[in-house]
Design a protein around this motif. Structure first.
Motif, PDB file in Angstrom:
ATOM      1  N   ASP A  78      50.721  39.990  69.514  1.00 29.22           N
ATOM      2  CA  ASP A  78      50.844  38.559  69.779  1.00 29.22           C
ATOM      3  C   ASP A  78      52.242  38.267  70.298  1.00 29.22           C
ATOM      4  O   ASP A  78      53.245  38.698  69.705  1.00 29.22           O
ATOM      5  N   LYS A  79      52.308  37.524  71.399  1.00 27.24           N
ATOM      6  CA  LYS A  79      53.598  37.105  71.937  1.00 27.24           C
ATOM      7  C   LYS A  79      54.095  35.877  71.179  1.00 27.24           C
ATOM      8  O   LYS A  79      53.343  34.922  70.972  1.00 27.24           O
ATOM      9  N   VAL A  80      55.354  35.928  70.796  1.00 34.36           N
ATOM     10  CA  VAL A  80      55.957  34.818  70.060  1.00 34.36           C
ATOM     11  C   VAL A  80      57.273  34.441  70.751  1.00 34.36           C
ATOM     12  O   VAL A  80      58.126  35.302  70.983  1.00 34.36           O
ATOM     13  N   THR A 113      60.992  33.041  71.109  1.00 32.19           N
ATOM     14  CA  THR A 113      62.171  33.067  70.238  1.00 32.19           C
ATOM     15  C   THR A 113      63.201  32.071  70.747  1.00 32.19           C
ATOM     16  O   THR A 113      63.062  31.487  71.826  1.00 32.19           O
ATOM     17  N   THR A 142      61.308  36.225  64.051  1.00 35.43           N
ATOM     18  CA  THR A 142      61.927  35.260  64.956  1.00 35.43           C
ATOM     19  C   THR A 142      63.446  35.341  64.846  1.00 35.43           C
ATOM     20  O   THR A 142      63.999  35.904  63.895  1.00 35.43           O
ATOM     21  N   THR A 184      61.364  37.852  74.250  1.00 37.20           N
ATOM     22  CA  THR A 184      60.064  37.581  73.649  1.00 37.20           C
ATOM     23  C   THR A 184      59.801  38.558  72.516  1.00 37.20           C
ATOM     24  O   THR A 184      60.047  39.764  72.641  1.00 37.20           O
ATOM     25  N   ARG A 215      54.456  40.769  68.021  1.00 34.78           N
ATOM     26  CA  ARG A 215      54.032  41.153  66.680  1.00 34.78           C
ATOM     27  C   ARG A 215      52.712  41.904  66.747  1.00 34.78           C
ATOM     28  O   ARG A 215      51.776  41.462  67.423  1.00 34.78           O
TER      29      ARG A 215
END
Length: 777
Positions: free
Chosen positions: A338-340, A342, A379, A762, A765
């Motif tokens: 999963d892209k999160v 920051t 993060t 980026t 996860r």
């Protein structure tokens, strides 16, 4: 699980680029040089018009008649004077007789040019020759405006397609009673003496006429040489990019001219536009279009470059159009990230790594070091800006100060949270535009102190290209030495105008080894190997030595837990020059890197190539000490590009510009060369060490592709250290904007990717699934 294995492609575009043979040897100042075929740069005055019909057809005034004769000199009535044209096989150049495939629908058609035609692909139910063919005309090399028409006054039983040279003119035109004809115009470059028109992609294509006119001032304009995926290609990866190889006139592409209006991708049938990022390479020598989301499977797309695209001197590109069809894509065995987003944004982030204090460090292309706290969920917060490199550049009055590009970062093995020591590479910053960065202007330094505020230069005056080949990344090896990737000064080993005619120096295009124990107690070691410098990397007490050579432009490198050193490496775009072996041999031939095991180099004589028309692929090298990896360097008596051209058969990483019989360099480690993909710009690399997905990724190499794909590809690593073909398309590993580097937080199995095109970092996860349980941390 086992990773999905895709292709491993040898040099059968760099493969995708068309083969070119028949190079003529010419004498050059430093030995035998092979002149590449004419690259369609010269203007020409040739023009012609051809009307297709039957043997009895009287051609329209001003047009020569073609009624299906095999290719050859045309001497018949109404066939012009001094022209050679006609038909050849669809997949070869064997003359093909299609006499009898012409049709004349009479005077009912208002436009007499459209009333007659020749079947290029005759249906089984029709009278004539069923073998499909291509039409060719002998023309001087150059760029032409070619107009063609297809259709039939009395029938709509066709799906018309026409390819002119390696461009598309008509794609899947299905006529109706209200729209029976299609006329199209392309600007086509001819480099082999024949203009070729093919019906590939069509069914029962009927060609009515063609006009050929010289494109005015063609030699003064940049143009597309070829594209990947190639015109009419099928099975293209839905997560891939479209990359155009270029023939340049000026120093490179003007990035500002690459917009959604000047470089486009559309669904061929519907015309729907595909949202995409359009960029060039660091060297400004390609155009890259990367869709923001995956393309549809099994769908036809049209790629276009308009005259709105320009080079840095304002010259308009000659327009280009091509088509390709995607494949079905493939699964990735449940692996997904999963892209999160920051908080790390707003900087030109280059490299990234986790420090001994548990924080994330990121360098920038203008000389900052950013430091972030890593939260339990991965993060980032608490951004700190470390300006030590910029302050030092200003204090010493370095070129371009305060800007410096920091690519390499490696924490000293002795570092602690309280006493970090960060080794870096520092280069003059290339910000695009007309290239002219100073040579011998790169360095290696240490930053120390709790805030990394103490700057200590240890190596000065490393080589530097005029553009983005510089002193790149750093990695400490198991022996405690520091390994460094040093870029080339040019495209293919010999000086060329695109790269400022700068030659290779002794330390260029190599993996270097720095022994900290041999550094002086104070002061930087000047490693200029040419006047006014006297540095000798072969000396017994030399702190900086050649570890492996021929590594053209490796951005990153990683020591794997299996003890192997891997480095993704950028191959060259088309148009570079390779060096020719001079007579007599230079003194460097007695001090090659392999001299201890193979003796002085005594031959063979290797011809050079001028303006090599075929691009190199990108690589991942399994680097071994004192071996060669394919980028020539006359300063080291290394002459052969990649795999040479040893036989008439296809061989791995061959260079078809060489005459058959040109063997690879005796020291080439062919077994350690792996294909990362044409125009990949394979840059950042990390060994994945997390246990996510039941350990399915553990021990694999994750390689960032900055250009083609703008994604992360995965190489499996077997027990002997050999790499599998790469897997692409993993969920979360696609859709980046010019990703450059990658690192892992091994305590969590999370990844951080620097996206230069979006000025951000980026977080990735591992996705927790029911099958994976808690393996995703």
């Amino acid at each position: 699980m086992t990773l999905v294995r895709l292709r491993r492609r040898g040099r059968s575009r760099s493969g995708p680029a068309p083969r070119t043979a028949g190079f003529l040897p010419v004498l050059a100042l430093l030995g035998l040089v092979l002149a590449a075929p004419a690259q369609a740069r010269a203007d020409t005055a040739f023009s012609a018009k051809v009307d297709f019909g039957t043997a009895a057809t009287a051609p329209v005034s001003g047009y020569a008649l073609d009624y299906g004769q095999p290719f050859g000199a045309r001497t018949g009535a109404g066939q012009g004077s001094g022209l050679s044209y006609g038909w050849v096989g669809l997949t070869n150049s064997t003359p093909l007789d299609l006499t009898g495939n012409g049709r004349d629908r009479g005077t009912a058609e208002p436009d007499r040019l459209l009333a007659t035609f020749v079947h290029m692909q005759l249906p089984a139910s029709s009278a004539g020759v069923k073998t499909p063919g291509r039409w060719e005309m002998a023309v001087p090399d150059g760029t032409y405006t070619v107009t063609v028409a297809v259709g039939d006054a009395t029938s709509v039983d066709s799906t018309h397609a026409l390819q002119i040279e390696n461009q598309n003119a008509v794609d899947g035109f299905v006529p109706t009673s209200a729209s029976r004809y299609r006329t199209a115009t392309v600007q086509a470059a001819v480099a082999d003496g024949r203009l070729t028109i093919s019906p590939v992609g069509g069914s029962n294509t009927k060609i009515a006429y063609v006009t050929v006119a010289p494109l005015a001032d063609a030699a003064a304009h940049p143009e597309v040489r070829t594209v990947t995926p190639a015109n009419t290609a099928t099975g293209a990866a839905p997560t891939g990019s479209v990359v155009a190889d270029l023939r340049l006139v000026g120093p490179g592409v003007d990035t500002a001219s690459l917009t959604s209006g000047t470089v486009t991708l559309q669904e061929s049938v519907t015309g729907a536009a595909v949202p995409a990022h359009v960029i060039t390479s660091g060297g400004g020598d390609v155009i890259n279009l990367s869709p923001t989301t995956a393309l549809k499977a099994n769908t036809r797309y049209r790629f276009t470059v308009t005259s709105g695209a320009r080079d840095l001197d304002g010259r308009a590109f000659t327009p280009w159009t091509s088509v390709f069809t995607t494949g079905a894509g493939g699964g990735t065995g449940g692996i997904a990230f999963d892209k999160v987003a920051t908080s790390a944004t707003g900087k030109s982030f280059a490299s990234v790594l986790k420090g001994p204090d548990g924080r994330l460090y990121a360098s920038t292309l203008d000389g900052y070091i950013m430091r972030y706290a890593i939260a339990a969920d991965g993060t980032l917060s608490g951004a700190e800006t470390i300006s030590t490199v910029r302050a030092d550049a200003t204090a010493r009055g370095l070129p371009g100060a305060p800007n410096r590009s920091v690519i390499g970062m490696a924490f000293d093995p002795s570092s602690t949270a309280a006493a970090p020591v960060l080794w870096i590479t520092s280069n003059t910053m290339y910000a695009g535009g007309t290239p002219n960065e100073p040579d011998w202007s790169s360095s290696i330094a240490r930053l120390s102190g709790p805030g990394l505020t103490t700057y200590t230069e240890v190596i000065s005056h490393l080589p530097r290209s005029v553009k983005d080949h510089e002193t790149n990344s750093l990695a400490f090896g198991p022996d405690g030495a520091l390994y460094v990737t040093q870029g080339a000064n040019n495209a293919m080993g010999a000086a060329d105008p695109t790269w400022g005619n700068r030659p290779e120096h002794l330390l260029n295009a190599a993996v270097l080894r720095l022994d900290p124990a041999k550094l002086p107690a104070s002061g930087a070691v000047d490693v200029r190997t040419e006047s006014p410098g006297t540095y000798d990397p072969f000396a017994a007490d030399a702190p900086l030595t050649l570890y492996a050579t021929g590594v053209r432009n490796a951005y990153d490198l990683v020591w794997h837990t299996n003890g192997h050193l891997y480095t993704p490496t950028n191959g060259s775009a088309a148009g570079g020059n390779t060096p020719a072996t001079p007579t007599p041999l230079p003194a460097a031939c007695s001090r090659r890197i392999d001299a201890a095991t193979a003796g002085a180099y005594s031959g063979p004589t290797v011809p050079g190539i001028t303006s090599n028309p075929v691009a190199e692929t990108d690589y991942v090298f399994d680097v071994k000490k004192n071996r060669y990896y394919g980028h020539p360097n006359p300063a080291r008596c290394e002459w052969v590009l990649a795999g040479g051209n040893p036989t008439s058969d296809t061989t791995p990483f061959e260079v078809t510009g060489y005459p058959v019989g040109t063997r690879p360099d005796r020291n080439l480690d062919a077994a350690g060369m792996y294909d990362a993909g044409l125009h990949a710009s394979a840059d950042g690399v990390v060994e994945y060490r997390g246990d996510a997905f039941g350990g399915a990724l553990k021990g694999t190499l994750l390689v960032v592709r900055y250009s083609s794909g703008q994604d992360i590809e995965v190489f499996g690593v077997d027990a002997q250290g050999r790499l599998s073909a790469p897997t692409t398309g993993i969920t979360g590993f696609t859709g980046f904007q010019q990703p450059l580097d990658i690192t892992e937080d091994t305590t969590k199995g999370t990844l951080y990717v620097t996206e230069q095109g979006a000025s951000k970092i980026t977080l990735l996860r591992p996705r927790v699934t029911s099958a994976a349980g808690s393996a995703g941390h």
